[in-house]
Design a protein around this motif. Structure first.
Motif, PDB file in Angstrom:
ATOM      1  N   LYS A   1      -4.629 -32.782  -4.777  1.00 40.72           N
ATOM      2  CA  LYS A   1      -4.046 -33.835  -3.934  1.00 40.72           C
ATOM      3  C   LYS A   1      -5.101 -34.831  -3.427  1.00 40.72           C
ATOM      4  N   PRO A   2      -6.270 -34.372  -2.941  1.00 37.10           N
ATOM      5  CA  PRO A   2      -7.297 -35.354  -2.560  1.00 37.10           C
ATOM      6  C   PRO A   2      -7.840 -36.130  -3.758  1.00 37.10           C
ATOM      7  N   GLY A   3      -7.630 -35.609  -4.992  1.00 36.69           N
ATOM      8  CA  GLY A   3      -8.081 -36.314  -6.185  1.00 36.69           C
ATOM      9  C   GLY A   3      -9.579 -36.302  -6.365  1.00 36.69           C
ATOM     10  N   ILE A   4     -10.219 -35.213  -5.926  1.00 39.79           N
ATOM     11  CA  ILE A   4     -11.678 -35.089  -6.071  1.00 39.79           C
ATOM     12  C   ILE A   4     -11.960 -34.107  -7.199  1.00 39.79           C
TER      13      ILE A   4
ATOM     14  N   HIS B   1     -19.534 -10.221  -2.309  1.00 39.39           N
ATOM     15  CA  HIS B   1     -18.519 -10.308  -1.266  1.00 39.39           C
ATOM     16  C   HIS B   1     -17.290 -11.044  -1.808  1.00 39.39           C
ATOM     17  N   HIS B   2     -17.514 -12.242  -2.375  1.00 45.46           N
ATOM     18  CA  HIS B   2     -16.427 -13.009  -2.991  1.00 45.46           C
ATOM     19  C   HIS B   2     -17.005 -14.058  -3.929  1.00 45.46           C
ATOM     20  N   LEU B   3     -16.141 -14.702  -4.700  1.00 43.66           N
ATOM     21  CA  LEU B   3     -16.506 -15.815  -5.572  1.00 43.66           C
ATOM     22  C   LEU B   3     -15.566 -16.968  -5.247  1.00 43.66           C
ATOM     23  N   THR B   4     -16.098 -18.192  -5.160  1.00 43.08           N
ATOM     24  CA  THR B   4     -15.282 -19.326  -4.709  1.00 43.08           C
ATOM     25  C   THR B   4     -15.369 -20.514  -5.653  1.00 43.08           C
ATOM     26  N   MET B   5     -14.195 -21.083  -5.947  1.00 42.15           N
ATOM     27  CA  MET B   5     -14.075 -22.247  -6.817  1.00 42.15           C
ATOM     28  C   MET B   5     -13.327 -23.381  -6.141  1.00 42.15           C
ATOM     29  N   SER B   6     -13.580 -24.594  -6.630  1.00 42.07           N
ATOM     30  CA  SER B   6     -12.711 -25.734  -6.333  1.00 42.07           C
ATOM     31  C   SER B   6     -11.845 -25.914  -7.572  1.00 42.07           C
ATOM     32  N   THR B   7     -10.531 -25.813  -7.414  1.00 42.38           N
ATOM     33  CA  THR B   7      -9.621 -25.896  -8.554  1.00 42.38           C
ATOM     34  C   THR B   7      -8.804 -27.185  -8.478  1.00 42.38           C
ATOM     35  N   HIS B   8      -7.672 -27.250  -9.181  1.00 42.57           N
ATOM     36  CA  HIS B   8      -6.840 -28.459  -9.169  1.00 42.57           C
ATOM     37  C   HIS B   8      -5.556 -28.183  -8.388  1.00 42.57           C
ATOM     38  N   GLY B   9      -4.426 -27.955  -9.090  1.00 45.40           N
ATOM     39  CA  GLY B   9      -3.148 -27.806  -8.411  1.00 45.40           C
ATOM     40  C   GLY B   9      -2.987 -26.477  -7.697  1.00 45.40           C
TER      41      GLY B   9
ATOM     42  N   LEU C   1      -1.068 -31.180   3.214  1.00 47.88           N
ATOM     43  CA  LEU C   1      -1.304 -30.181   2.161  1.00 47.88           C
ATOM     44  C   LEU C   1      -0.365 -30.398   0.981  1.00 47.88           C
ATOM     45  N   GLU C   2      -0.827 -30.055  -0.206  1.00 46.73           N
ATOM     46  CA  GLU C   2       0.008 -30.144  -1.413  1.00 46.73           C
ATOM     47  C   GLU C   2       1.137 -29.127  -1.351  1.00 46.73           C
ATOM     48  N   PRO C   3       2.373 -29.528  -1.611  1.00 49.74           N
ATOM     49  CA  PRO C   3       3.501 -28.581  -1.570  1.00 49.74           C
ATOM     50  C   PRO C   3       3.344 -27.483  -2.631  1.00 49.74           C
ATOM     51  N   ALA C   4       3.774 -26.270  -2.296  1.00 51.04           N
ATOM     52  CA  ALA C   4       3.705 -25.158  -3.239  1.00 51.04           C
ATOM     53  C   ALA C   4       4.670 -24.069  -2.800  1.00 51.04           C
ATOM     54  N   GLN C   5       5.083 -23.244  -3.756  1.00 50.63           N
ATOM     55  CA  GLN C   5       5.925 -22.081  -3.475  1.00 50.63           C
ATOM     56  C   GLN C   5       5.067 -20.836  -3.565  1.00 50.63           C
ATOM     57  N   PHE C   6       4.948 -20.153  -2.443  1.00 54.19           N
ATOM     58  CA  PHE C   6       4.128 -18.929  -2.402  1.00 54.19           C
ATOM     59  C   PHE C   6       5.032 -17.694  -2.391  1.00 54.19           C
TER      60      PHE C   6
END
Length: 318
Positions: free
Chosen positions: A68-71, A8-16, A313-318
């Motif tokens: 941003k949470p630093g985990i 169905h999908h694959l999920t990760m915890s990433t950084h930025g 939330l961490e700022p980002a340009q989408f």
């Protein structure tokens, strides 16, 4: 009858957030199909979804950027190790050249007779693009990013799971999940995930008795889970009953993920598996079908906290 049909999908915890978004859309040529937030807990973290323009189930990669949470987590054994996506036969050289040209070190290799391109997400999670001759899905073309239909990613090929004890994991895959062993090598084994429309996805086992235990929590730099598609609620509950009847009693209750319904279980090899099926409305539940992934959306139960979470939330340009 197999109760699973592909991933169905694959999920990760990433950084930025920005590096994550750019990696999948500008680097791999996938499309943004949903921008929402982590549904569990209270930390304001994005949940980003990438895949084909329509968000077909077997194409979806999702991430929780945790910078941003630093985990941050630890990659190791007894944990999912590699994200794998399928590409057309003959496309590996294109991707080696493209990724290296973008500053993403990539090399060509082979396992189980399949040519593959190995590289890493900016946060370090290993990725592979696998030339799969059995995959007939239409490649994801993204002309705006320089990816044509001749080379585009077709969707999920699978995942590699690192384990200390291959035997217990393989027993679970064969008798619990009803996967089929396709091959073995000195590193582990390859298992075919059942498909309703032909063979095109797999799960690979890597025996690793030397690395430390990998992180199981939501933590940056690690794969959180591999999700398999049960197609509907009936199959989902039937698989839960099957696994529990075999003694795998840690299958969770059903969780509402707004666009799909999920159950989770910790496999004997340590990797977290999800059993999921898409609800009828799918990605169009809270956005127009022709504009999915264009706006930040929240599940109904977080609407009263929208302002607070958006601010966190961490700022980002989408």
């Amino acid at each position: 009858m197999a109760l699973v049909s592909g991933y169905h999908h694959l999920t990760m915890s990433t950084h930025g957030v920005q590096e994550d978004y750019d990696f999948y859309t500008k680097g791999l040529g996938l499309y943004s199909i949903k921008r929402t937030v982590l549904f569990d807990g209270v930390i304001p973290v994005y949940h980003l979804y990438y895949g084909s323009p329509a968000g077909d189930a077997s194409t979806i990669i999702t991430t929780f950027p945790f910078k941003k949470p630093g985990i941050f987590g630890r990659r190791g054994t007894n944990q999912s190790r590699t994200i794998m996506q399928s590409i057309p036969v003959g496309a590996a050289d294109f991707w080696v050249d493209r990724l290296n040209g973008m500053g993403i070190p990539a090399v060509k290799g082979e396992r189980f007779g399949l040519i593959r391109v190995s590289f890493a997400h900016p946060c370090g999670i290993p990725h592979e693009l696998v030339e799969n001759p059995d995959d007939t899905r239409t490649p994801i073309a993204n002309p705006a990013q320089g990816v044509s239909g001749a080379h585009g990613i077709r969707g999920i090929y699978g995942g590699a799971v690192a384990v200390m004890d291959a035997g217990t994991m393989e027993e679970f895959l064969e008798h619990g999940m009803q996967f089929r062993r396709e091959g073995s090598d000195d590193r582990g084994s390859m298992w075919i995930v059942p498909e309703d429309n032909g063979l095109h996805s797999a799960l690979e086992i890597v025996i690793d008795r030397d690395s430390p235990q990998g992180t199981w929590t939501l933590a940056g730099g690690t794969i959180h889970h591999l999700a398999f598609n049960t197609g509907n609620e009936e199959n989902q509950y039937a698989l839960k009953a099957r696994l529990e009847g075999m003694g795998y009693t840690d299958v969770s209750e059903q969780k509402d993920r707004n666009y799909f319904k999920s159950m989770y279980m910790r496999s004997p090899g340590g990797a977290l598996f999800e059993l999921a099926w898409t609800v009828p409305e799918g990605w169009a539940k809270d956005e127009p079908a022709d504009a999915i992934g264009k706006s930040l959306v929240f599940p109904p139960w977080f609407e009263d906290r929208r302002a607070e979470m958006e601010a966190g939330l961490e700022p980002a340009q989408f």
